[in-house]
Design a protein around this motif. Structure first.
Motif, short mmCIF file in Angstrom:
data_model
loop_
_atom_site.label_atom_id
_atom_site.label_comp_id
_atom_site.label_asym_id
_atom_site.label_seq_id
_atom_site.Cartn_x
_atom_site.Cartn_y
_atom_site.Cartn_z
N MET A 137 1.37 -23.44 25.66
CA MET A 137 0.83 -22.13 25.24
C MET A 137 1.47 -21.70 23.92
N HIS A 138 0.63 -21.40 22.96
CA HIS A 138 1.16 -21.00 21.65
C HIS A 138 1.43 -19.50 21.63
N ARG A 139 2.38 -19.12 20.81
CA ARG A 139 2.74 -17.71 20.75
C ARG A 139 1.54 -16.88 20.24
N LYS A 140 1.33 -15.74 20.86
CA LYS A 140 0.19 -14.89 20.52
C LYS A 140 0.34 -14.35 19.09
N VAL A 141 -0.77 -14.28 18.38
CA VAL A 141 -0.74 -13.74 17.01
C VAL A 141 -1.04 -12.24 17.09
N THR A 142 -0.06 -11.42 16.73
CA THR A 142 -0.25 -9.96 16.82
C THR A 142 -0.12 -9.26 15.47
N LYS A 143 0.32 -10.01 14.45
CA LYS A 143 0.51 -9.38 13.14
C LYS A 143 -0.46 -9.96 12.12
N ALA A 144 -0.95 -9.08 11.26
CA ALA A 144 -1.82 -9.57 10.18
C ALA A 144 -1.38 -8.95 8.86
N VAL A 145 -1.42 -9.77 7.83
CA VAL A 145 -1.05 -9.34 6.49
C VAL A 145 -2.33 -9.15 5.67
N PHE A 146 -2.40 -8.03 4.97
CA PHE A 146 -3.54 -7.74 4.10
C PHE A 146 -3.03 -7.62 2.67
N PRO A 147 -3.20 -8.67 1.87
CA PRO A 147 -2.75 -8.58 0.48
C PRO A 147 -3.72 -7.70 -0.32
N ILE A 148 -3.27 -6.49 -0.68
CA ILE A 148 -4.16 -5.53 -1.35
C ILE A 148 -3.50 -4.93 -2.58
N ALA A 149 -2.68 -5.75 -3.23
CA ALA A 149 -1.97 -5.23 -4.40
C ALA A 149 -2.75 -5.44 -5.70
N GLY A 150 -3.83 -6.22 -5.64
CA GLY A 150 -4.57 -6.57 -6.87
C GLY A 150 -5.15 -5.35 -7.57
N MET A 151 -5.31 -5.46 -8.89
CA MET A 151 -5.76 -4.30 -9.67
C MET A 151 -7.28 -4.14 -9.70
N GLY A 152 -7.99 -5.12 -9.24
CA GLY A 152 -9.45 -4.99 -9.18
C GLY A 152 -10.09 -4.85 -10.54
N THR A 153 -9.57 -5.58 -11.51
CA THR A 153 -10.07 -5.41 -12.89
C THR A 153 -11.56 -5.76 -13.02
N ARG A 154 -12.05 -6.62 -12.12
CA ARG A 154 -13.46 -7.00 -12.24
C ARG A 154 -14.40 -5.83 -11.95
N PHE A 155 -13.85 -4.77 -11.33
CA PHE A 155 -14.71 -3.63 -11.00
C PHE A 155 -14.40 -2.40 -11.85
N LEU A 156 -13.68 -2.59 -12.93
CA LEU A 156 -13.42 -1.45 -13.81
C LEU A 156 -14.74 -0.95 -14.42
N PRO A 157 -14.95 0.34 -14.63
CA PRO A 157 -13.98 1.40 -14.45
C PRO A 157 -13.87 1.95 -13.03
N ALA A 158 -14.71 1.44 -12.07
CA ALA A 158 -14.67 2.03 -10.72
C ALA A 158 -13.26 2.02 -10.14
N THR A 159 -12.49 0.99 -10.46
CA THR A 159 -11.18 0.82 -9.85
C THR A 159 -10.05 1.41 -10.70
N LYS A 160 -10.42 2.22 -11.70
CA LYS A 160 -9.40 2.83 -12.56
C LYS A 160 -8.48 3.74 -11.73
N ALA A 161 -9.09 4.57 -10.88
CA ALA A 161 -8.30 5.53 -10.12
C ALA A 161 -8.49 5.36 -8.61
N THR A 162 -9.23 4.33 -8.20
CA THR A 162 -9.50 4.10 -6.77
C THR A 162 -9.19 2.64 -6.45
N PRO A 163 -8.47 2.38 -5.37
CA PRO A 163 -8.23 0.97 -5.03
C PRO A 163 -9.54 0.24 -4.76
N LYS A 164 -9.60 -1.01 -5.18
CA LYS A 164 -10.79 -1.84 -4.98
C LYS A 164 -11.21 -1.87 -3.50
#
Ligand code: G1P
Length: 297
Positions: free
Chosen positions: A1-28
């Protein structure tokens, strides 16, 4: 039996430059598909897969993402006073329990591998999932849940995989796998953004991972890879070489690349068409637009 997976990482530090100007003041990740932000699709998928601890890897200007999952007492009170119970229910489904979301900062944009490594102290010595919210996957059974079920059999490490056209492989991590039609494939090698014509296959890694804590230790060296960035792919590739316990998982579902404008618009249409209350109006509109296009050709 493998250990249960209970944690998830969400990498959300990116600047979202592809959606500028929408992402200027709002996270992507607050960009919306119909009426729910991208981050909520990602968190809901994790919840459906049994995840109970959510780790956001953020950067400056991402506060809206933490507020989003917090209670909104004034809004709730006002909806209650007006008897708008349906809206109240929708709103309450976004509230996370105290302490369920933790966030850590990535203070420099050094790559996806580095972002995941930033969560190391919160993960400790157990397997964990990674979800990239840009990759939105429409599926009857949520993609991470499919993977968790497959992982219960395999253990080790697992990455979501999907066939892409040969001329697109250079945008992805690409798997070297034996020819097979089975959904679970042992991975023999993995390369991040291979130069055109050099990819080992056309099976691309999509943003869902189940990883062993050893992958975090592999990232300790901060070795730079493709594009001069610290790559998650390289840390997983190291596991293939040292332990040989990495599996590709060909998921059932349709993936939308919401990191690109075309993919985001396609997702908006697909998720709109999936809603009973919007389908007819949207279909009529799409027919009209297609008719106009044909007439112009
Ligand atoms: C990242 C990963 C890549 C993966 C892709 C999936 O790349 O590094 O291996 O194939 O996500 O979306 P990015 O899109 O951040 O360049």
């Amino acid at each position: 039996m493998h250990r249960k997976v209970t944690k998830a990482v969400f990498p959300i530090a990116g600047m979202g430059t592809r959606f500028l100007p929408a992402t200027k003041a709002t996270p992507k990740e607050i960009l919306t598909l119909v009426d729910r932000p991208l981050i909520q699709y990602a968190v809901d998928e994790a919840r459906a897969a049994g995840i109970t601890e959510f780790i956001f890897v953020t950067s400056r200007g991402k506060g809206a993402l933490e507020d989003y999952f917090d209670r909104a007492p004034e809004l709730e009170a006002s909806l209650k006073a007006k008897g708008k119970t349906d809206l109240l229910k929708i709103l309450q489904a976004t509230n996370m329990e105290s302490g369920q979301i933790a966030s850590v900062r990535q203070s420099e944009a050094l790559g996806l591998g580095h972002a995941v490594w930033c969560a190391r102290n919160l993960i400790g010595d157990e397997p964990f999932a990674v979800i990239l919210p840009d990759d939105v996957i429409a599926a009857d059974k949520p993609c991470l849940q499919q993977m968790i079920e497959a992982y219960a059999e395999t253990g080790g490490n697992m990455v979501a995989a999907m066939e892409v056209p040969a001329d697109k492989t250079s945008s992805y991590g690409v798997l070297d796998v034996p020819a097979s039609i089975s959904p679970v494939m042992p991975v023999q090698g993995m390369v991040e953004k291979p130069a055109p014509g050099t990819a080992p296959s056309n099976l691309a890694v999509i943003g869902r991972y189940i990883l062993s804590p050893q992958v975090l230790r592999n990232l300790d060296a901060h070795q730079k890879g493709a594009g001069g960035e610290i790559q998650l792919t390289d840390a997983i590739e190291k596991e293939i070489r040292s332990a040989g316990n990495v599996y590709g998982y060909r998921f059932d579902g349709r993936r939308f690349d919401c990191g690109s404008k075309a993919g985001y618009l396609q997702a908006t249409i697909a998720f709109g068409l999936a809603r009973d209350e919007l389908r007819e109006e949207l279909q009529d509109f799409l027919h009209e637009m297609m008719g106009m296009r044909q007439a112009a050709e």
